[in-house]
Design a protein around this motif. Structure first.
Motif, PDB file in Angstrom:
ATOM      1  N   MET A 153     -43.845 -12.976  29.300  1.00 42.67           N
ATOM      2  CA  MET A 153     -43.711 -11.845  28.388  1.00 42.67           C
ATOM      3  C   MET A 153     -42.550 -10.934  28.817  1.00 42.67           C
ATOM      4  O   MET A 153     -41.715 -10.550  28.022  1.00 42.67           O
ATOM      5  CB  MET A 153     -45.046 -11.060  28.371  1.00 42.67           C
ATOM      6  CG  MET A 153     -45.033  -9.813  27.496  1.00 42.67           C
ATOM      7  SD  MET A 153     -44.765 -10.169  25.733  1.00 42.67           S
ATOM      8  CE  MET A 153     -44.278  -8.598  25.142  1.00 42.67           C
ATOM      9  N   PHE A 203     -34.952   8.130  28.055  1.00 46.56           N
ATOM     10  CA  PHE A 203     -34.974   9.064  26.917  1.00 46.56           C
ATOM     11  C   PHE A 203     -36.126  10.049  27.039  1.00 46.56           C
ATOM     12  O   PHE A 203     -35.966  11.240  26.868  1.00 46.56           O
ATOM     13  CB  PHE A 203     -35.131   8.292  25.595  1.00 46.56           C
ATOM     14  CG  PHE A 203     -33.831   7.742  25.087  1.00 46.56           C
ATOM     15  CD1 PHE A 203     -33.763   6.442  24.623  1.00 46.56           C
ATOM     16  CD2 PHE A 203     -32.696   8.520  25.065  1.00 46.56           C
ATOM     17  CE1 PHE A 203     -32.569   5.936  24.152  1.00 46.56           C
ATOM     18  CE2 PHE A 203     -31.506   8.019  24.605  1.00 46.56           C
ATOM     19  CZ  PHE A 203     -31.436   6.710  24.150  1.00 46.56           C
ATOM     20  N   ALA A 238     -34.997  -2.557  27.778  1.00 49.69           N
ATOM     21  CA  ALA A 238     -35.356  -1.671  26.668  1.00 49.69           C
ATOM     22  C   ALA A 238     -36.342  -0.607  27.147  1.00 49.69           C
ATOM     23  O   ALA A 238     -36.208   0.574  26.835  1.00 49.69           O
ATOM     24  CB  ALA A 238     -35.967  -2.477  25.521  1.00 49.69           C
ATOM     25  N   CYS A 239     -37.327  -1.035  27.944  1.00 50.18           N
ATOM     26  CA  CYS A 239     -38.321  -0.086  28.452  1.00 50.18           C
ATOM     27  C   CYS A 239     -37.664   0.943  29.379  1.00 50.18           C
ATOM     28  O   CYS A 239     -37.972   2.131  29.320  1.00 50.18           O
ATOM     29  CB  CYS A 239     -39.427  -0.819  29.211  1.00 50.18           C
ATOM     30  SG  CYS A 239     -40.463  -1.799  28.125  1.00 50.18           S
ATOM     31  N   VAL A 252     -34.598   2.012  29.251  1.00 48.35           N
ATOM     32  CA  VAL A 252     -33.840   2.952  28.429  1.00 48.35           C
ATOM     33  C   VAL A 252     -34.788   3.973  27.813  1.00 48.35           C
ATOM     34  O   VAL A 252     -34.547   5.169  27.818  1.00 48.35           O
ATOM     35  CB  VAL A 252     -33.056   2.191  27.336  1.00 48.35           C
ATOM     36  CG1 VAL A 252     -32.482   3.176  26.301  1.00 48.35           C
ATOM     37  CG2 VAL A 252     -31.929   1.389  27.970  1.00 48.35           C
ATOM     38  N   LEU A 253     -35.907   3.460  27.298  1.00 48.67           N
ATOM     39  CA  LEU A 253     -36.894   4.334  26.670  1.00 48.67           C
ATOM     40  C   LEU A 253     -37.383   5.380  27.663  1.00 48.67           C
ATOM     41  O   LEU A 253     -37.494   6.569  27.350  1.00 48.67           O
ATOM     42  CB  LEU A 253     -38.065   3.477  26.186  1.00 48.67           C
ATOM     43  CG  LEU A 253     -38.936   4.078  25.097  1.00 48.67           C
ATOM     44  CD1 LEU A 253     -38.143   4.184  23.809  1.00 48.67           C
ATOM     45  CD2 LEU A 253     -40.166   3.218  24.880  1.00 48.67           C
ATOM     46  N   VAL A 286     -34.696  -8.517  28.597  1.00 46.79           N
ATOM     47  CA  VAL A 286     -34.352  -7.578  27.520  1.00 46.79           C
ATOM     48  C   VAL A 286     -35.415  -6.501  27.386  1.00 46.79           C
ATOM     49  O   VAL A 286     -35.118  -5.302  27.285  1.00 46.79           O
ATOM     50  CB  VAL A 286     -34.165  -8.334  26.178  1.00 46.79           C
ATOM     51  CG1 VAL A 286     -33.891  -7.329  25.047  1.00 46.79           C
ATOM     52  CG2 VAL A 286     -33.029  -9.324  26.295  1.00 46.79           C
ATOM     53  N   VAL A 287     -36.669  -6.944  27.401  1.00 49.62           N
ATOM     54  CA  VAL A 287     -37.760  -5.968  27.283  1.00 49.62           C
ATOM     55  C   VAL A 287     -37.717  -5.011  28.475  1.00 49.62           C
ATOM     56  O   VAL A 287     -37.845  -3.791  28.327  1.00 49.62           O
ATOM     57  CB  VAL A 287     -39.126  -6.681  27.210  1.00 49.62           C
ATOM     58  CG1 VAL A 287     -40.256  -5.665  27.328  1.00 49.62           C
ATOM     59  CG2 VAL A 287     -39.235  -7.483  25.939  1.00 49.62           C
TER      60      VAL A 287
END
Lengths: 346, 288
Positions: A1, A16, A9-10, A12-13, A5-6
């Motif tokens: 899983m 933020f 992405a996490c 980066v999130l 990339v995930v």
């Protein structure tokens, strides 16, 4: 899983989210931040172009009080706009007085709450606050100076060159920045701390029975024109002062015959301080104003239809109504504003 | 976790868009943006304008009604320039109003006292073939209502501005006429108006609804001019295309009676002149 990339992405999130967390701490109280009172409409002024800063405000204040803006150094904005009368003129100047003691044609109105105004002057000929001082500088019965000379005088003055550098990071003084500074000063003249305001915002203030009665009567009899929290609908109306008009008011701007004798419905904030009343300073007291509306109006064909009734012209007011309305109007005086050291001449 | 997955999809979607765009660029390497020079050729009929001083009664032009006149001073604002091509390519000259003169863009003041001001050089134009120009004569509401402005919009720096009815004079011309009704006026402080002069100032940008039964007099005198080129021009890096536009003051002053109309300084008085602007600006020619 958990693909790369995930993972990214996490990550980066997460960044933020943590950034927005850092915005949370409240800013220290800044007296130079333009604030909209809770009971006011949104401002109209273009703050994105010209936000208020301490240096810009201080510069605007210096200019406002300095007769350098006049042809012969004899008059400043402050000549006709005095803090004690909510930046309206003093009662000793029913009409404005400019250089060489030249008499103007109208009563200088208060400058409070300009950020919320769509148009300026009694005839509404100016549609942006920045352009208001140009009119006052160039009018021969006001400051009687050219904008070119104002800029030249400011550039020749080290104090001002330093202040413009501090406020706007510019080496050479120009007119638009001069106007920006004056707007910053006047935009801060928000008057919203009267007895009425503390009542309407539920800040612990209360109105007396007479004042409440006056508010109700005012809303019924005067609220069609003096509407909203600024107590004006910003329209232009003929309120029956004259049957001929040397000063044709709104007609000067629109050239419409139907606008002859119409003038802007004024805001009534601090009205107890801003005598005399009407564009031509006709009335010395609020009692005289209400007597006019009761039984003093004269006809001209542009008379506002609000005043036309089966008995003739006017607003039917009992003496008890007048006393109550005046009691209410007195609650619109903002004593904090007229004593606010922020606006004192340095 | 749901939001993370949504975020991931959005991320992938944006990434794939980016890749697609890159591939397209690789297929057809585009030219770099180009320039266009627009020249406004000011004329009185088929002649150039020879400026005369105020008070100079040397009249080099006589109109159809026998009125002899000359021109001393003129100025007009050009703004909101747009270019279009037959293939759908479009260039919009960006408009910006601010006190910072160096950041004001998209407003041009062609003024007879400033040599070269009749040439507007646009740059950053998307490469392509163009055959149409559109521009505004004057400064419309969107410009006025931004407030104090620098550069060509600064009244202390030569902008033509009305203080009493705040806004810019979109088109103005002044001069001398043999039959002008203007008498000498001394305004004080060194300002005077000479006998026999005329001044036509076209301004006014607001629309105010007239009362029922009354003519609209408070007019919006802002005019948008649209001109087709007679042939297409190619704009891209390395080329120097030019567009020539005639500004014919004869058309503006056609039919004027200088004995009665010599001081036009209000929007309603300027309206008849504003209506003629569409005839004043005419396409002349383009060249690469």
């Amino acid at each position: 899983m958990t693909s790369p990339v995930v993972y990214w992405a996490c990550l980066v999130l997460t960044v933020f989210v943590s950034c927005s967390d850092e915005d949370e701490p409240t800013l220290p109280v800044n007296r130079y931040e333009f604030r909209v009172p809770e009971n006011f409409p949104q401002p109209i002024y273009t703050f994105d172009n010209n936000p208020v800063t301490k240096a810009g405000f201080d510069l605007g204040k210096a200019l406002f009080y300095d007769p350098i803006l006049s042809r012969d150094g004899s008059a400043s904005c402050n000549n006709c706009h005095i803090q004690a009368t909510a930046f309206a003129d003093s009662p000793v100047h029913p009409l404005s007085v400019g250089v060489d003691n030249r008499l103007g044609i109208r009563n200088a109105p208060p400058l409070t709450n300009m950020a919320f105004f769509p148009e300026f002057f009694w005839d509404g000929g100016v549609t942006h606050l920045d352009f208001v001082p140009i009119n006052a500088i160039e009018a021969d019965f006001e400051l009687d100076e050219t904008v070119e000379n104002v800029v030249a005088k400011l550039n020749a003055n080290k104090k001002y060159r330093d202040m413009f550098r501090d406020a706007f990071d510019i080496e050479e003084v120009t007119l638009p920045y001069t106007l920006y500074a004056l707007s910053q000063f006047t935009n801060m003249m928000v008057s919203a701390n009267s007895k009425y305001d503390r009542y309407i915002r539920n800040e612990g203030g209360s109105l007396t029975a007479l004042e409440l009665e006056g508010l109700a009567t005012f809303s019924e009899k005067c609220g069609a024109c003096h509407s909203g929290e600024l107590f004006t609908d910003f329209s232009y109306r003929n309120n029956g002062l004259d049957s001929t008009f040397a000063d044709t008011g709104r007609n000067r701007i629109t050239a419409l015959n139907s606008d002859i004798g119409k003038f802007r419905v004024p805001s009534l904030r601090n009205v107890a301080l801003t005598a005399p009343y009407m564009h031509n300073a006709r009335f010395k007291t609020l009692e005289e104003v209400l007597d006019h509306y009761d039984n003093g109006m004269v006809y001209y064909e542009t008379i506002d239809e609000t005043f036309v009734n089966q008995n003739g012209l006017g607003i039917d007011l009992e003496e008890t109504d007048k006393a109550a309305i005046i009691a209410f109007l007195n609650t619109l005086t903002d004593f904090d504003f007229v004593q606010d050291t922020l606006f004192f001449r340095n | 976790m749901k939001s993370t997955i949504k975020f991931l999809f959005a991320f992938l979607a944006i990434a794939s868009l980016g890749l697609t765009a890159c591939n397209k660029d690789d297929d057809a390497p585009a030219k770099d943006p180009g320039t266009l020079s627009i020249l406004f050729d000011n004329k009185l009929g088929d002649k150039g304008i020879s400026l005369k001083d105020f008070g100079d009664k040397t009249f080099d032009y006589t109109d159809a009604n026998g009125q002899a006149f000359n021109i001393s001073l003129f100025a007009y604002y050009i703004s909101a320039i747009e270019l279009e091509g037959p293939g759908g390519v479009k260039h919009i000259d960006p408009l910006k109003v601010t006190a910072n003169a160096s950041e004001v863009t998209g407003y041009y003041h062609v003024i007879s006292t400033t040599p070269g001001s009749n040439v507007i050089n646009l740059s950053g134009i998307e490469p392509g073939t163009y055959n149409k120009i559109r521009f505004t004569v004057g400064v419309d509401e969107s410009g006025v209502q931004e407030g104090a402005a620098g550069g060509v919009l600064d009244p202390a720096n030569g902008a033509w501005f009305w203080n009493w009815n705040a806004g810019y004079i979109g088109f103005g011309v002044e001069g001398n006429a043999s039959n002008s009704g203007q008498e000498y006026v001394d305004w004080g402080n060194g300002f005077e108006t000479l006998e026999g002069t005329y001044a036509i100032h076209v301004g006014g940008w607001k629309d105010v609804e007239p009362q029922p039964g009354e003519d609209p007099k408070f007019v919006n005198n802002i005019k948008v001019i649209e001109l087709d080129f007679d042939s297409s021009i190619k704009i891209e890096d390395g080329l120097s295309p030019q567009a020539h536009i005639n500004v014919n003051f004869e058309e503006l002053l056609k039919g004027i009676d200088f004995s009665a109309t010599y001081a036009v300084h209000r929007p309603d008085l300027g309206k008849p002149f504003a209506e003629k602007l569409v005839e004043v600006f005419e396409f002349d020619h383009v060249h690469q």
